[in-house]
Design an enzyme around this catalytic site. Structure first.
Site, PDB file in Angstrom:
ATOM      1  N   GLU A  24       0.811  -1.212   0.000  1.00  0.00           N
ATOM      2  CA  GLU A  24       0.000   0.000   0.000  1.00  0.00           C
ATOM      3  C   GLU A  24       0.851   1.272   0.000  1.00  0.00           C
ATOM      4  OE1 GLU A  24      -2.872  -0.416   3.186  1.00  0.00           O
ATOM      5  OE2 GLU A  24      -4.080  -1.782   1.976  1.00  0.00           O
ATOM      6  N   VAL A  87      -3.590 -11.800   1.608  1.00  0.00           N
ATOM      7  CA  VAL A  87      -3.126 -13.127   1.203  1.00  0.00           C
ATOM      8  C   VAL A  87      -1.804 -12.908   0.491  1.00  0.00           C
ATOM      9  CG1 VAL A  87      -3.580 -15.154  -0.242  1.00  0.00           C
ATOM     10  CG2 VAL A  87      -5.468 -14.044   1.010  1.00  0.00           C
ATOM     11  N   TYR A 131     -13.733  -7.731  -4.441  1.00  0.00           N
ATOM     12  CA  TYR A 131     -14.815  -7.457  -3.498  1.00  0.00           C
ATOM     13  C   TYR A 131     -16.157  -7.335  -4.212  1.00  0.00           C
ATOM     14  CZ  TYR A 131     -10.988  -6.327  -0.271  1.00  0.00           C
ATOM     15  OH  TYR A 131      -9.869  -6.371   0.502  1.00  0.00           O
TER      16      TYR A 131
END
Length: 158
Positions: A24, A87, A131
């Site tokens: 990130e 993951v 998602y």
């Protein structure tokens, strides 16, 4: 296999937290220590919970979901806020992420919680697609605000 994390899983979870922060582009902001994580998950008053994905092949912890309870005044019940889902890159596509989210959804349904929610960076297209493939939808009418560091200290001292 998905299971509730144990204290012995903390080193693996901590390592993956660092990997996630690097992905990130915010590793310099990830200041938590392994001891802090252990205390938050397994101390006298746990503040968070975690589940881990374990490989059937070698028994390695390959992913985790770290979450805590929130509360909806509108619904009058708790919900789950997913702080981190991760993951390991070499294990993605194996169903671990979906299995972790499925377990959290199962907990919500079993306990009568009204929501399972999380945040995702707007540039993280692979996660957003994943998602949305599960039926999750962005809450575009809401903007997240945050107080940290100096601003938090200044307001708290007022």
């Amino acid at each position: 296999m998905i299971r509730t994390a144990t204290s012995e899983d903390v080193p693996a979870i901590y390592a993956m937290v660092r990997e996630l922060a690097e992905y990130e582009k915010a590793l310099d902001e990830a200041n938590a220590t392994e001891d802090q994580l252990r205390e938050a998950l397994f101390g006298e008053r746990p503040a968070a919970y975690a589940h881990v994905a374990v490989s059937d092949d070698d028994g390695d912890v390959v992913g985790f979901a770290l979450w805590f309870l929130n509360f909806s005044t509108w619904r009058g019940v708790h919900g789950v806020y997913l702080e981190d889902l991760y993951v390991r890159p070499e294990r993605r596509g194996g169903g671990y992420g979906k299995a972790l989210l499925t377990e959290l959804a199962r907990i919500c349904v079993e306990r009568g919680y009204g929501r399972l929610e999380w945040s995702v960076l707007d540039w993280n297209a692979p996660s957003i697609a994943f998602y949305e493939s599960l039926g999750a939808r962005p809450q575009e009418e809401w903007t997240v605000y945050r107080l940290t560091d100096g601003a938090l200290a200044e307001l708290g001292a007022a």
